[in-house]
Motif scaffolding. Structure first.
Motif, mmCIF file in Angstrom:
data_model
loop_
_atom_site.group_PDB
_atom_site.id
_atom_site.type_symbol
_atom_site.label_atom_id
_atom_site.label_comp_id
_atom_site.label_asym_id
_atom_site.label_seq_id
_atom_site.Cartn_x
_atom_site.Cartn_y
_atom_site.Cartn_z
ATOM 1 N N GLY A 12 -5.277 2.178 -7.979
ATOM 2 C CA GLY A 12 -5.862 0.998 -7.327
ATOM 3 C C GLY A 12 -4.985 0.371 -6.268
ATOM 4 N N SER A 13 -3.819 0.967 -5.999
ATOM 5 C CA SER A 13 -2.912 0.365 -5.010
ATOM 6 C C SER A 13 -3.415 0.578 -3.588
ATOM 7 C CB SER A 13 -1.498 0.927 -5.168
ATOM 8 O OG SER A 13 -1.528 2.333 -5.091
ATOM 9 N N GLY A 14 -4.354 1.530 -3.415
ATOM 10 C CA GLY A 14 -4.907 1.771 -2.073
ATOM 11 C C GLY A 14 -4.518 3.122 -1.503
ATOM 12 N N LYS A 15 -4.078 4.044 -2.359
ATOM 13 C CA LYS A 15 -3.645 5.365 -1.874
ATOM 14 C C LYS A 15 -4.793 6.100 -1.183
ATOM 15 C CE LYS A 15 -2.434 6.892 -5.963
ATOM 16 N NZ LYS A 15 -2.890 5.723 -6.749
ATOM 17 N N ILE A 21 -7.575 7.111 6.111
ATOM 18 C CA ILE A 21 -7.341 6.604 7.471
ATOM 19 C C ILE A 21 -6.201 7.385 8.149
ATOM 20 C CG2 ILE A 21 -6.658 4.569 8.832
ATOM 21 C CD1 ILE A 21 -7.727 2.822 6.457
ATOM 22 N N VAL A 22 -5.097 7.498 7.441
ATOM 23 C CA VAL A 22 -3.901 8.095 8.052
ATOM 24 C C VAL A 22 -4.083 9.604 8.281
ATOM 25 C CG1 VAL A 22 -1.436 8.521 7.662
ATOM 26 C CG2 VAL A 22 -2.407 6.277 7.176
ATOM 27 N N SER A 23 -4.788 10.277 7.382
ATOM 28 C CA SER A 23 -4.991 11.723 7.585
ATOM 29 C C SER A 23 -5.793 11.964 8.855
ATOM 30 C CB SER A 23 -5.664 12.375 6.376
ATOM 31 O OG SER A 23 -6.945 11.837 6.171
ATOM 32 N N GLU A 24 -6.756 11.085 9.141
ATOM 33 C CA GLU A 24 -7.520 11.234 10.395
ATOM 34 C C GLU A 24 -6.629 10.958 11.593
ATOM 35 O OE1 GLU A 24 -11.242 9.153 10.588
ATOM 36 O OE2 GLU A 24 -11.941 10.158 8.763
ATOM 37 N N ILE A 197 6.044 -0.255 0.546
ATOM 38 C CA ILE A 197 5.007 -0.981 1.283
ATOM 39 C C ILE A 197 4.339 -1.987 0.345
ATOM 40 C CG2 ILE A 197 2.789 -0.735 2.480
ATOM 41 C CD1 ILE A 197 3.653 2.056 3.335
ATOM 42 N N ASP A 198 4.199 -3.218 0.840
ATOM 43 C CA ASP A 198 3.510 -4.265 0.075
ATOM 44 C C ASP A 198 1.998 -4.015 0.184
ATOM 45 O OD1 ASP A 198 2.343 -6.513 -0.928
ATOM 46 O OD2 ASP A 198 3.353 -7.928 0.420
ATOM 47 N N GLY A 199 1.414 -3.523 -0.911
ATOM 48 C CA GLY A 199 -0.002 -3.152 -0.903
ATOM 49 C C GLY A 199 -0.953 -4.313 -1.067
ATOM 50 N N THR A 200 -0.416 -5.550 -1.155
ATOM 51 C CA THR A 200 -1.312 -6.710 -1.303
ATOM 52 C C THR A 200 -1.753 -7.230 0.067
ATOM 53 O OG1 THR A 200 0.520 -8.289 -1.316
ATOM 54 C CG2 THR A 200 -0.204 -7.434 -3.446
ATOM 55 N N ARG A 201 -1.215 -6.657 1.135
ATOM 56 C CA ARG A 201 -1.609 -7.122 2.471
ATOM 57 C C ARG A 201 -2.973 -6.539 2.860
ATOM 58 N NH1 ARG A 201 3.299 -5.767 6.183
ATOM 59 N NH2 ARG A 201 2.117 -7.062 7.635
ATOM 60 N N GLU A 202 -3.509 -7.003 4.006
ATOM 61 C CA GLU A 202 -4.807 -6.498 4.484
ATOM 62 C C GLU A 202 -4.732 -4.977 4.700
ATOM 63 O OE1 GLU A 202 -7.602 -8.357 5.184
ATOM 64 O OE2 GLU A 202 -6.553 -10.113 4.405
ATOM 65 N N ILE A 203 -5.871 -4.305 4.573
ATOM 66 C CA ILE A 203 -5.900 -2.846 4.697
ATOM 67 C C ILE A 203 -5.252 -2.388 6.018
ATOM 68 C CG2 ILE A 203 -7.470 -0.848 4.987
ATOM 69 C CD1 ILE A 203 -9.286 -2.186 2.845
ATOM 70 N N THR A 207 -1.965 -0.017 6.687
ATOM 71 C CA THR A 207 -2.018 1.198 7.515
ATOM 72 C C THR A 207 -0.871 1.188 8.537
ATOM 73 O OG1 THR A 207 -4.418 1.263 7.310
ATOM 74 C CG2 THR A 207 -3.461 2.593 9.075
ATOM 75 N N ALA A 208 -0.616 0.018 9.152
ATOM 76 C CA ALA A 208 0.468 -0.060 10.142
ATOM 77 C C ALA A 208 1.806 0.292 9.480
ATOM 78 C CB ALA A 208 0.517 -1.458 10.750
ATOM 79 N N GLU A 209 2.015 -0.175 8.251
ATOM 80 C CA GLU A 209 3.254 0.160 7.527
ATOM 81 C C GLU A 209 3.298 1.650 7.190
ATOM 82 O OE1 GLU A 209 6.080 -1.662 6.559
ATOM 83 O OE2 GLU A 209 5.235 -2.883 8.155
ATOM 84 N N MET A 210 2.140 2.187 6.841
ATOM 85 C CA MET A 210 2.061 3.624 6.535
ATOM 86 C C MET A 210 2.504 4.451 7.741
ATOM 87 S SD MET A 210 0.676 4.636 3.561
ATOM 88 C CE MET A 210 -0.003 6.193 4.082
ATOM 89 N N MET A 211 2.054 4.039 8.930
ATOM 90 C CA MET A 211 2.410 4.794 10.137
ATOM 91 C C MET A 211 3.919 4.717 10.380
ATOM 92 S SD MET A 211 -0.350 6.227 10.893
ATOM 93 C CE MET A 211 -0.244 6.946 12.515
ATOM 94 N N LYS A 212 4.503 3.548 10.102
ATOM 95 C CA LYS A 212 5.970 3.438 10.225
ATOM 96 C C LYS A 212 6.647 4.378 9.218
ATOM 97 C CE LYS A 212 6.232 -1.403 11.526
ATOM 98 N NZ LYS A 212 6.502 -2.725 10.969
ATOM 99 N N ALA A 213 6.094 4.398 7.999
ATOM 100 C CA ALA A 213 6.694 5.217 6.935
ATOM 101 C C ALA A 213 6.742 6.690 7.327
ATOM 102 C CB ALA A 213 5.902 5.061 5.631
#
Ligand code: AP5
Length: 217
Positions: A12-15, A21-24, A197-203, A207-213
């Motif tokens: 449920g963390s949003g994986k 989104i990121v795979s696309e 990544i803080d998963g409580t932020r907006e989707i 995603t922006a943090e994911m791209m940095k990661a």
């Protein structure tokens, strides 16, 4: 060199939401171990029948079945540029098997975004989750509702609630995560691959943090 990203985080963390989104955005294949098991259950394959009881109880499917399934998936031609792994590995034995499999494919784990969210929020997220029957697109009745209730915005298929999203099963899944999967946080931190990544932020913020990661932010 292929790129392999491991998404870590509790149920449920949003994986799944982020992996889609990121795979696309990166043009990488999204491999969700849970989706592959659910597909096998829907088709009543031998693997599906073996996995079903474990999943319904909120337990992990045994390592040997899971590792063989992912090894097979990673060897398919559409993964030759790499993949985003969502829900695998989930145990130290799976993480070691993944390292060996990727070495055999001439690659390695490149980054591990770890999305963390408190257990109270996880319960609420999974209680309100709706998934699309055709391609697993994910919605939430409060945080990310579809335009028309019960219908996927993207492919028009029916939305359904997962059997293992009942509160008692969610509690069990979180317990199993804490006991069996959370040791992987240290496994990847020690290797310098973990990006928290803080998963409580907006989707979109997640995603922006994911791209940095993954070095694309
Ligand atoms: P699996 O399908 O992998 O489930 P999970 O890891 O428990 O993760 P979820 O799919 O429940 O959550 P998620 O993190 O993807 O969150 P989502 O994006 O949907 O595994 C199911 C079962 O299969 C396991 O229990 C096990 O039995 C078996 N299995 C799978 N892999 C295995 C393995 N490797 N080994 C052994 N067994 C295995 O988001 C959740 C909700 O929150 C959605 O409604 C979404 O819209 C909403 N949301 C997402 N992000 C946000 C946000 N930022 N703000 C507000 N709401 C948000």
């Amino acid at each position: 060199m292929p790129t392999y990203i491991v998404l870590l985080g509790p149920p449920g963390s949003g994986k799944g939401t982020q992996a889609k989104i990121v795979s696309e955005q990166l043009g990488l294949v999204h491999i969700s171990s849970g989706d592959i098991f659910r597909y096998n259950i829907s088709q009543q394959t031998e693997l599906g029948m073996k996995a079903q009881g474990f999943m319904n109880r909120g337990e992990l499917v045994p390592d040997d079945l899971t590792i063989a399934m992912i090894r097979d998936r990673l060897s398919q031609p559409d993964c030759n540029r790499g993949a985003i792994l969502d829900g695998f590995p989930r145990t130290p034995a799976q993480a070691e098997a993944l390292d060996a499999t990727l070495a055999g494919l001439g690659g390695k784990v490149d980054s591990v975004p770890y999305i963390h969210v408190s257990p109270e929020i996880l319960m609420e997220r999974l209680g309100g989750r709706w998934s699309c029957r055709a391609q697993g697109h994910v919605y939430h009745e409060k945080y990310h509702p579809p335009k028309t209730a019960g219908i996927c915005d993207i492919d028009g298929s029916e939305l359904f609630q997962r059997e293992d999203d009942q509160p008692a099963t969610v509690e069990k899944r979180i317990k199993v995560y804490l006991e069996q999967t959370s040791p992987l946080i240290e496994y990847y931190r020690k290797r310098g691959l973990l990006y928290e990544i803080d998963g409580t932020r907006e989707i979109e913020d997640v995603t922006a943090e994911m791209m940095k990661a993954v070095g694309k932010g």
